[in-house]
Write an enzyme that holds these catalytic residues in place. Structure first.
Site, short mmCIF file in Angstrom:
data_model
loop_
_atom_site.label_atom_id
_atom_site.label_comp_id
_atom_site.label_asym_id
_atom_site.label_seq_id
_atom_site.Cartn_x
_atom_site.Cartn_y
_atom_site.Cartn_z
CE1 TYR A 1 -4.39 1.97 0.76
CE2 TYR A 1 -2.40 3.45 1.46
CZ TYR A 1 -3.97 3.08 2.18
OH TYR A 1 -4.43 4.12 1.82
CE LYS B 1 -3.36 4.49 -1.92
NZ LYS B 1 -4.61 5.02 -2.88
N1 LIG Z 1 -9.99 6.97 3.96
C1 LIG Z 1 -8.41 6.85 4.98
O1 LIG Z 1 -8.46 6.25 6.26
C2 LIG Z 1 -7.69 6.79 3.43
C3 LIG Z 1 -6.12 7.63 4.32
C4 LIG Z 1 -5.86 7.91 2.90
C5 LIG Z 1 -5.75 7.38 1.52
N2 LIG Z 1 -6.77 6.68 1.66
C6 LIG Z 1 -7.59 6.16 -0.04
O2 LIG Z 1 -8.56 7.18 -0.71
C7 LIG Z 1 -9.03 6.73 -1.50
C8 LIG Z 1 -10.85 6.73 -1.26
O3 LIG Z 1 -10.87 5.59 -0.57
P1 LIG Z 1 -12.41 5.81 0.97
O4 LIG Z 1 -11.92 6.40 1.82
O5 LIG Z 1 -12.82 6.27 0.31
O6 LIG Z 1 -12.75 3.83 0.36
P2 LIG Z 1 -13.84 3.70 0.49
O7 LIG Z 1 -13.39 2.24 0.66
O8 LIG Z 1 -14.96 3.76 1.03
O9 LIG Z 1 -13.83 3.80 -1.48
C9 LIG Z 1 -12.64 2.93 -2.39
C10 LIG Z 1 -13.76 2.70 -3.18
O10 LIG Z 1 -12.94 1.91 -4.15
C11 LIG Z 1 -13.85 1.29 -5.00
N3 LIG Z 1 -12.72 -0.02 -5.57
C12 LIG Z 1 -12.08 -0.51 -4.55
N4 LIG Z 1 -11.37 -1.70 -5.85
C13 LIG Z 1 -12.08 -0.95 -7.14
C14 LIG Z 1 -11.55 -1.78 -8.52
N5 LIG Z 1 -10.45 -2.33 -9.06
N6 LIG Z 1 -12.05 -1.10 -9.70
C15 LIG Z 1 -13.63 0.46 -9.13
N7 LIG Z 1 -13.07 -0.05 -7.81
C16 LIG Z 1 -12.74 0.16 -7.00
C17 LIG Z 1 -14.57 -0.02 -4.24
O11 LIG Z 1 -15.36 0.05 -4.20
C18 LIG Z 1 -14.90 1.64 -2.79
O12 LIG Z 1 -16.24 2.06 -3.70
C19 LIG Z 1 -7.93 5.27 -2.02
O13 LIG Z 1 -7.34 5.37 -2.76
C20 LIG Z 1 -7.36 4.94 -0.27
O14 LIG Z 1 -6.68 4.03 -0.50
C21 LIG Z 1 -8.23 6.86 2.57
#
Ligand SMILES: NC(=O)c1ccc[n+]([C@@H]2O[C@H](COP(=O)([O-])OP(=O)(O)OC[C@H]3O[C@@H](n4cnc5c(N)ncnc54)[C@H](O)[C@@H]3O)[C@@H](O)[C@H]2O)c1
Length: 272
Positions: A169, A173
């Site tokens: 991860y 990132k």
């Molecule tokens: N939530 C946190 O604390 C956090 C922190 C840093 C970075 N992020 C990043 O932010 C982004 C959004 O995260 P979030 O918190 O909204 O998560 P979330 O799980 O609510 O949303 C992520 C979405 O991506 C979709 N997804 C997964 N695999 C996929 C694929 N192969 N093709 C298409 N869609 C796919 C999932 O179905 C989900 O709806 C992600 O890239 C995550 O890594 C999140």
């Protein structure tokens, strides 16, 4: 659907919050791999703004990403792209994380650089995890410039070397930030901008699942050390995305915006 399209990939916590911000007065094309979640998101957005179209996509599949870009271009001028789809370490294996979070972002950058409208803007959601783990310069160069089709063949990403989901991860990132930076010229040639956002701990279903996992204690410790001492919200990220996708950021491209409540500053400060 009208002439100008905002494409949101990932209909989870952040994707939906960004879509809500962009929706009033604009057509949205929302894409996700999860059919039920997509239908739910389209329904809830329909109550807030303009027309919303949806598209099933797997961002780790080149044909699927190309089909989304073609569909977006068919619907109108693609003026905004927010790429929020991703998998976190508690959700998947290292290999799946590399396919979705690393390859997926590279595929989306390649496909959309060909369809963005002049003056358009894109944003990719990376993570503070990429700021907390510096990589050797030769690995950074390889992640930035290896052709997309060869990315997963890089020796340091081989399954026997990169088997820990948390490590995969962080590398993915970091790669997101490097790929966005390397994309500025191709996007600029079309008169479009591209940036990334690196969120800290954000209270979405993904963030809460990470907090409930074995790494939750480390995350809580980092939040305690940070300037603001709280989790972020999906709307904190949507506000940053709206800035980067809007006219106030018309001179900002090829860079990363860390939106983490000061966690990285606190962690790096504590190490020096
Ligand atoms: N939530 C946190 O604390 C956090 C922190 C840093 C970075 N992020 C990043 O932010 C982004 C959004 O995260 P979030 O918190 O909204 O998560 P979330 O799980 O609510 O949303 C992520 C979405 O991506 C979709 N997804 C997964 N695999 C996929 C694929 N192969 N093709 C298409 N869609 C796919 C999932 O179905 C989900 O709806 C992600 O890239 C995550 O890594 C999140």
């Amino acid at each position: 659907v009208s002439d100008s399209i905002a494409v949101i990939i990932g209909a989870g916590g952040m994707g939906l919050a960004i879509a809500r911000r962009l929706a009033p007065g604009r057509s949205i094309l929302l894409a996700d791999v999860n059919k039920d979640l997509l239908a739910e998101a389209v329904k809830s957005l329909g109550e807030t703004g303009g027309p919303v179209a949806s598209h099933l996509i797997d961002v780790s599949d080149a044909d699927s990403v190309a089909a989304l870009a073609a569909e977006a271009a068919r619907l109108g001028a693609v003026t905004q792209l927010a790429h929020t789809a991703g998998l976190s370490p508690v959700q998947a294996s290292a290999a799946a994380i590399l396919r979705v979070d690393l390859l997926g972002v590279a595929l989306v950058l390649d496909a959309f650089e060909k369809v963005m409208a002049p003056g358009g803007a894109g944003v990719v959601i990376a993570s503070m995890a990429g700021h907390l783990m510096p990589l050797p310069p030769e690995q950074e160069r390889a992640l930035a410039s290896t052709p997309t089709a060869d990315l997963l063949d890089l020796p340091f990403l081989a399954p026997d070397v990169m088997s820990d989901p948390g490590m995969a991860y962080a590398v993915a990132k970091r790669a997101n930030v490097l790929r966005v930076r390397a994309s500025f010229a191709a996007w600029g040639a079309r008169g479009a901008r591209i940036n990334s956002i690196s969120p800290g701990v954000i209270s979405t279903s993904m963030g809460e699942a990470e907090l409930a996992s074995s790494t939750g204690d480390v995350m809580r410790m980092m939040l305690d050390m940070s300037a603001l001492k709280r989790k972020g919200t999906a709307d904190d990220i949507a506000a940053a995305a709206a800035f980067l996708l809007g006219p106030d950021a018309s001179y900002v491209t090829g860079t990363d915006l860390l939106v983490d409540g000061g966690v990285v500053a606190a962690v790096i400060g504590s190490q020096s």
